[in-house]
Design an enzyme around this catalytic site. Structure first.
Site, PDB file in Angstrom:
ATOM      1  N   ARG A  38      26.682  39.718  44.620  1.00 41.96           N
ATOM      2  CA  ARG A  38      27.531  39.048  43.426  1.00 41.96           C
ATOM      3  C   ARG A  38      28.341  38.169  44.292  1.00 41.96           C
ATOM      4  NH1 ARG A  38      31.173  39.582  46.791  1.00 41.96           N
ATOM      5  NH2 ARG A  38      32.498  39.325  45.269  1.00 41.96           N
ATOM      6  N   ASP A  88      34.648  31.116  40.066  1.00 40.73           N
ATOM      7  CA  ASP A  88      33.215  31.305  39.556  1.00 40.73           C
ATOM      8  C   ASP A  88      32.858  30.194  38.592  1.00 40.73           C
ATOM      9  OD1 ASP A  88      32.504  34.514  40.076  1.00 40.73           O
ATOM     10  OD2 ASP A  88      34.768  34.201  39.827  1.00 40.73           O
ATOM     11  N   LYS A  97      37.971  35.983  39.173  1.00 47.91           N
ATOM     12  CA  LYS A  97      38.142  37.296  39.043  1.00 47.91           C
ATOM     13  C   LYS A  97      39.435  37.716  38.206  1.00 47.91           C
ATOM     14  CE  LYS A  97      35.571  39.888  39.568  1.00 47.91           C
ATOM     15  NZ  LYS A  97      34.568  40.218  38.711  1.00 47.91           N
TER      16      LYS A  97
END
Ligand code: MRU
Length: 380
Positions: free
Chosen positions: A54, A249, A260
């Site tokens: 991840r 991201d 996040k």
């Protein structure tokens, strides 16, 4: 980076077997260090979707190797093009928010299209997968150098005092191939002997902060303290945070940042307390098509992750129920921090303001709304 003193990346080819890619299965950290062997695109898609791997950069690198494995498999079949297209679609559907995923897949598709024979396509996919991984590591190393200059500047205003950095989730080396984005300046500062201390927010519901960031900082010997996510504002109010560095991201080319869930609240608290809030990201996380952060797709994961907590008990991975069985729960994976709350972006080419003009000044070769691959960016 080092694990028990031994150098590791998060993903690599298995020496002596061109059909196998190895990766650290992060579901078991910090309690168990497990290496998974991946033998096909299908298995790689599962590893991304179920978060064995991840983090934006590592998702991109894993997709790059997934496409390489797909090409190896397709070369054994008659319908090469359909097979690779199906694998690309399968990988693309795994996780929606990190733009590195589709960036890496598109880069692979463009590279593969340059080959005439199956052998040529395999060679191109193999080289491109390695390039994506090497570039990711090199870009993070450079982010470390640019971020170090910032940290040193702040350290000069606090001579001989501890410097407190707050970070959220895991934008460490485990989220990339090596070094990390948000952690790279911290590692560079630690190496230079700066008196750094890191506040690590636990990052519910999956706890990437308390499980992964705390583990990797510990492995490198960096002083740190795990706190509940909701402690961030309190620490800032009390003057216990000198600087926030988080990852991303997906960042629009206008400077809005998806990271996040919880990042937005930290950015608000930092603004209210006049604390610099930096986002560290390689350019592979910049979306050159999207203007407005509100358009970034936000992953929603299963409610069970919120209703439960998991950890290690008596040498076993254990899941326990927290919320009432009957209660509904919603699990938003990311939020968007608007550019006006961001002090600056730390990229592999330097630090810029979070706006289109400043971002494009660092990346002038990026066409408006388009993508460009293939410059091994280890050149600037
Ligand atoms: O859901 P994850 O673990 O893949 O989320 C990624 C993250 O850890 C963070 O959002 C990180 O800060 C940015 S990814 C480098």
């Amino acid at each position: 980076m080092k694990v028990d003193g031994k150098q590791f990346r998060t993903i690599w080819r298995k020496p002596g077997d061109e059909c196998v890619v190895q990766l650290i299965d992060q579901r078991f950290l910090p309690h168990d260090f497990v290496i998974e062997e991946v033998r096909g695109a299908d298995q790689m898609a599962r590893a991304i979707r179920e978060m064995h791997v991840r983090g934006a950069g590592l998702i991109g690198a894993s997709a790059g190797y997934g496409m390489y494995l797909a090409v190896l498999e397709a070369a054994r079949q008659k319908s090469f093009d359909e097979q690779t297209a199906a694998a690309a679609a399968q990988l693309r559907a795994t996780r929606p928010t990190a733009v590195n995923l589709s960036w890496a897949i598109d880069r692979q598709l463009q590279a593969i299209a340059g080959g005439q024979t199956a052998e040529e396509k395999i060679a191109l996919a193999s080289r491109t997968a390695d390039l994506i991984a090497d570039e990711d590591a090199e870009h993070c190393r450079r982010i470390g150098q640019h971020g170090l200059a910032l940290i040193q500047q702040i350290a000069r205003s606090k001579p001989n005092k501890k410097l407190n950095v707050l970070t959220h989730c895991n934008a460490g080396w485990l989220a990339f191939v090596d070094y990390g984005s948000a952690t790279a300046p911290i590692y560079a500062g630690h190496e230079k002997g700066l008196p750094l201390h890191v506040w690590v927010t636990e990052t519910r519901p999956r706890n990437q902060g308390s499980k992964l960031t705390a583990w990797e900082l510990g492995q490198q010997g960096v002083s740190h303290t795990v706190v509940a996510d909701s402690a961030a504002g309190h620490l800032m109010q009390r003057g216990e945070v000198d600087l926030v560095i988080v990852g991303s991201d997906r960042t629009t080319h206008t400077g809005d940042v998806a990271n996040k869930i919880g990042t937005y609240l930290e950015a608000l608290a930092a603004k209210a307390n006049d604390i610099p809030f930096y986002v560290a990201l390689p350019s592979s996380s910049i979306d050159w098509k999207m203007r407005d952060g509100k358009d970034i797709p936000i992953e929603e994961r299963g409610a069970e992750e919120v209703k439960n907590a998991d950890g290690w008990h008596d040498g076993q991975h254990t899941v326990v129920r927290i919320a009432p069985d009957q209660s509904a729960a919603a699990n938003y994976g990311f939020d968007v921090t608007p550019r006006n709350l961001v002090t600056g972006l730390i990229t592999e080419r330097g630090v810029c303001e979070p706006n289109e003009k400043s971002i494009r000044a660092l990346f002038p070769e990026r066409p408006n709304g388009g993508r460009r691959f293939g410059e091994l960016s280890i050149c600037c």
